[in-house]
Scaffold this active site. Structure first.
Site, PDB file in Angstrom:
ATOM      1  N   GLU A  13       0.880  -1.153   0.000  1.00 14.30           N
ATOM      2  CA  GLU A  13       0.000   0.000   0.000  1.00 14.30           C
ATOM      3  C   GLU A  13       0.927   1.216   0.000  1.00 14.30           C
ATOM      4  O   GLU A  13       1.782   1.305   0.877  1.00 14.30           O
ATOM      5  CB  GLU A  13      -0.804  -0.039   1.303  1.00 14.30           C
ATOM      6  CG  GLU A  13      -2.130   0.606   1.254  1.00 14.30           C
ATOM      7  CD  GLU A  13      -2.821   0.504   2.612  1.00 14.30           C
ATOM      8  OE1 GLU A  13      -2.613  -0.472   3.360  1.00 14.30           O
ATOM      9  OE2 GLU A  13      -3.560   1.442   2.917  1.00 14.30           O
ATOM     10  N   ARG A  43       4.637 -13.107   9.574  1.00 10.70           N
ATOM     11  CA  ARG A  43       5.321 -11.857   9.294  1.00 10.70           C
ATOM     12  C   ARG A  43       6.636 -11.828  10.067  1.00 10.70           C
ATOM     13  O   ARG A  43       6.820 -12.553  11.036  1.00 10.70           O
ATOM     14  CB  ARG A  43       4.470 -10.652   9.676  1.00 10.70           C
ATOM     15  CG  ARG A  43       4.080 -10.602  11.134  1.00 10.70           C
ATOM     16  CD  ARG A  43       3.179  -9.418  11.459  1.00 10.70           C
ATOM     17  NE  ARG A  43       3.922  -8.181  11.537  1.00 10.70           N
ATOM     18  CZ  ARG A  43       3.710  -7.133  10.730  1.00 10.70           C
ATOM     19  NH1 ARG A  43       2.788  -7.167   9.820  1.00 10.70           N
ATOM     20  NH2 ARG A  43       4.418  -6.035  10.869  1.00 10.70           N
ATOM     21  N   LYS A  81       4.379   0.516   9.546  1.00 11.45           N
ATOM     22  CA  LYS A  81       4.565   1.782   8.849  1.00 11.45           C
ATOM     23  C   LYS A  81       4.007   2.942   9.664  1.00 11.45           C
ATOM     24  O   LYS A  81       4.576   4.017   9.690  1.00 11.45           O
ATOM     25  CB  LYS A  81       3.849   1.729   7.491  1.00 11.45           C
ATOM     26  CG  LYS A  81       4.705   1.147   6.393  1.00 11.45           C
ATOM     27  CD  LYS A  81       3.974   1.204   5.054  1.00 11.45           C
ATOM     28  CE  LYS A  81       3.129  -0.006   4.835  1.00 11.45           C
ATOM     29  NZ  LYS A  81       2.417  -0.097   3.596  1.00 11.45           N
TER      30      LYS A  81
END
Ligand code: ATP
Ligand code: MG
Length: 613
Positions: free
Chosen positions: A81, A316, A326
């Site tokens: 994204e 992850r 982020k």
């Protein structure tokens, strides 16, 4: 938004010292298997995707049916994204997806998942393109740039929503957000059907068209998939798939005032791009049933090609002492806790790069941590170990003094002659003679490390103290005679005498036996250098442990700046050059603060892990 037309047009800034593709290929044979490789190998063995066609670009079932047999054996994607800079966790995902595509004759698409109009920015798009290239990967294939943006699929997504409505599988719900939340139920309570759930397809189509036309206020209605309000998987209790949001999108401008939800958009993006294996992180595991439900519906309706993509989840990356979110990294930047996204302490790819990390080091790291199905924490030392193991065999050596103390060789003039400078040399790399030799001279005064002198030595201290002999590395043996202090009692210089005929590499040099060897640089020819000594950004292994504000766990000493000296052979070095400073660790000339009269070095990492518990 524009993408580079061909891979060559975007200059790869891969370090000249490294070659990620070479490293990866060399390591192919030793590459350890993992569950994703096993899935792909099985699918390939069963020819599951052998009949797939590819229309040359993303598209619906008809578009691909008109294309050729897909020359890519598998298709994967890396779908960031564009709402921030990529971090070390993304590097894992990039190495995984692009690496699998490379190893199995496939392609990996770079896809900007830009369906959320609010948070995205072209600055991030550019930095993502740069980061993937820097890691040594590309998304071009047969003259075709496989870089896509999800917002280009809005028209199809709208059509898919209309199809679901007309087949009785979606409805416009006008309950308030609060009612919807209440009626969703929870783990112990089934949901309650919305009063709007049994609207006819015709009513729903008309209402959805009104949503699109801007007749309803933001939040006044959502489109929901009609699945099962009693499903034990709450994600299947009629999830919202479209919402009304008047926001200008960086790609589509004001064309839309309704936007698809991520859970609806993502499977469709995968399907239009003919992705075979859609690899995502574990938090999407509960979404997989919806992913399959949606794509089964659309395949049945003939809207997308079959077989449709499958989703697989992996753990992850969680790295000790490091934040990989982020949003939280953005907070560090916005609150000026760090100097920017590329602060060398940041785990962003731009930060790691400025810190001196190489693509090779990150590839090796990704290979070493592998992929797992369960969450765990990777120790920070694994990252640093990968760095040392890739840098050690290649980077030039140099001597540097980071906390300088002057050493005066009082008998220099008698032994060597007044004003004489003696030439010394050392291999650029101790195991690679072909890298040649470096030269630096020595004179009457040299800089040594402050910690290499002790007036009253502690037990086991073999370096300089009055009466002791040490070797100045690559040069002479000296014998310490004492030190000088200022009015405050601080040591300002050390004195010693040269021991004649002991110069390294000359006959008989070894006859003087010493227990200590110290590094140094010559005062009259040393180059001044600012050295930025970086430590971990957080003091806690788990940066968010023991507090609801991770900023409490910031390491106040994560940056210490010292003014030191480096050997003269480093004159004129370029930005981004890496060295091992003997005894100190690995250093790189800063990418930004370079070119002034003083050289600026960043410490990449020390020689050894000093954070051992
Ligand atoms: P963040 O939570 O930092 O915003 P994200 O997952 O929202 O990360 P995206 O831009 O959506 O960021 O991620 C792009 C891809 O990178 C996704 O496929 C995601 O699975 C992967 N990814 C993100 N973070 C990690 C991580 N820590 N480890 C492995 N893969 C990750
Ligand atoms: Mg995200």
């Amino acid at each position: 938004m524009t993408f580079p037309a061909s891979p060559k047009s975007s200059a790869s800034s891969t370090s000249s010292l490294s070659n990620p593709s070479k490293l990866s290929n060399d390591k192919d044979s030793s590459k350890s298997s993992n569950f994703l490789r096993q899935i792909i190998e099985k699918d390939l063995a069963e020819d599951l995707y052998a009949k797939r066609r590819w229309g040359g670009s993303p598209g619906d079932a008809a578009h691909h049916a008109a294309g050729e047999l897909d020359s890519a054996k598998i298709r994967l994607r890396f779908p960031p994204e564009p709402n921030g800079y990529l971090h070390i966790g993304h590097a894992k995902s990039i190495c995984l997806n692009f690496g699998l595509a490379r190893d199995y004759g496939g392609v990996c698409h770079l896809r900007f998942d830009d369906t959320n109009p609010e948070k995205e920015d072209t600055e991030y798009v550019d930095s993502i393109i740069d980061a993937v290239h820097w890691l040594g990967f590309d998304w071009a294939q047969a003259g075709n740039s496989q870089a896509y943006q999800a917002s280009d699929y809005f028209d199809f997504m709208y059509r898919a929503a209309q199809y679901l409505i007309s087949s009785g599988q979606a409805y416009v719900d006008e309950q308030s957000a609060e009612e919807m939340r209440q009626n969703r139920g929870d783990f112990s309570r089934p949901g309650i059907d919305s009063p709007y759930r049994n609207r006819t397809p015709e009513e729903n189509l008309a209402r959805f068209e009104e949503m699109r036309a801007g007749a309803l206020a933001d939040g006044a209605a959502v489109l929901r998939a009609k699945i099962d309000m009693a499903s034990p998987n709450i994600n299947l209790r009629d999830p919202a798939i479209y919402r009304i949001r008047r926001a200008t999108h960086h790609n589509t401008g004001d064309k839309w005032c309704i936007y698809p939800m991520y859970t609806f958009a993502h499977p469709i993006e995968d399907a239009l791009e003919q992705i075979t294996h859609s690899i995502c992180t574990l938090e999407f595991e509960d979404q997989r049933p919806f992913y399959d439900w949606l794509l089964d519906c659309l395949a049945t309706g003939g809207l997308i090609a079959s077989p449709h993509p499958r989703q697989y989840e992996f753990a992850r990356l969680n790295l000790t002492y490091v934040l990989t979110s982020k949003r939280k990294l953005a907070q560090l930047v916005n609150e000026k806790r760090v100097s920017g996204w590329d602060d060398p302490r940041m785990p962003t790819i731009v930060g790691l790069r400025r810190r001196g990390y190489t693509p090779d080091a990150l590839h090796l790291f990704a290979e070493r941590i592998g992929v797992a199905k369960g969450d765990s924490w990777i120790d920070y030392s694994t990252l640093e170990g990968s760095l040392r193991d890739t840098l050690d065999p290649i980077v030039p050596r140099a001597m540097a003094v980071l906390e300088p103390l002057k050493l005066v060789l009082d008998n220099w003039d008698e032994v060597m002659g007044h004003g004489v400078l003696d030439d010394c040399s050392a291999p650029v790399h101790p195991h690679n003679p072909e890298q040649g030799k470096r030269h630096f001279d020595i004179g009457k005064e040299v800089w040594i490390e402050r910690s290499d002198f002790e007036e009253t030595p502690a037990k086991g201290f073999f370096r300089l103290f009055p009466g002791n002999k040490v070797r100045l590395k690559y040069a002479h043996v000296i014998e310490c005679t004492g030190c000088e202090k200022n009015a405050e009692g601080e040591i300002i210089a050390v004195h010693a005498n040269l021991v004649a005929d002991t110069k390294s590499g000359t006959p008989g040099a070894d006859s003087a036996k010493v227990k200590g060897v110290i590094t140094w640089v010559n005062v009259s020819s040393a180059l001044a250098a600012q050295v930025r000594l970086y430590e971990r950004l957080f003091v806690q292994e788990h940066p968010e442990a023991g507090t609801d504000n991770f900023l409490d766990n910031l390491n106040p000493d994560s940056l210490r700046v010292v003014e030191g000296y480096v050997e003269p052979s480093l004159a004129g070095i370029a930005a981004g050059q890496r060295f091992q400073f003997e005894r100190h660790g690995y250093f790189v000339t800063d990418l930004h603060d370079h070119g002034d009269e003083k050289i600026v070095f960043n410490r990449i990492t020390s020689m050894k892990d000093s954070w051992v518990k």
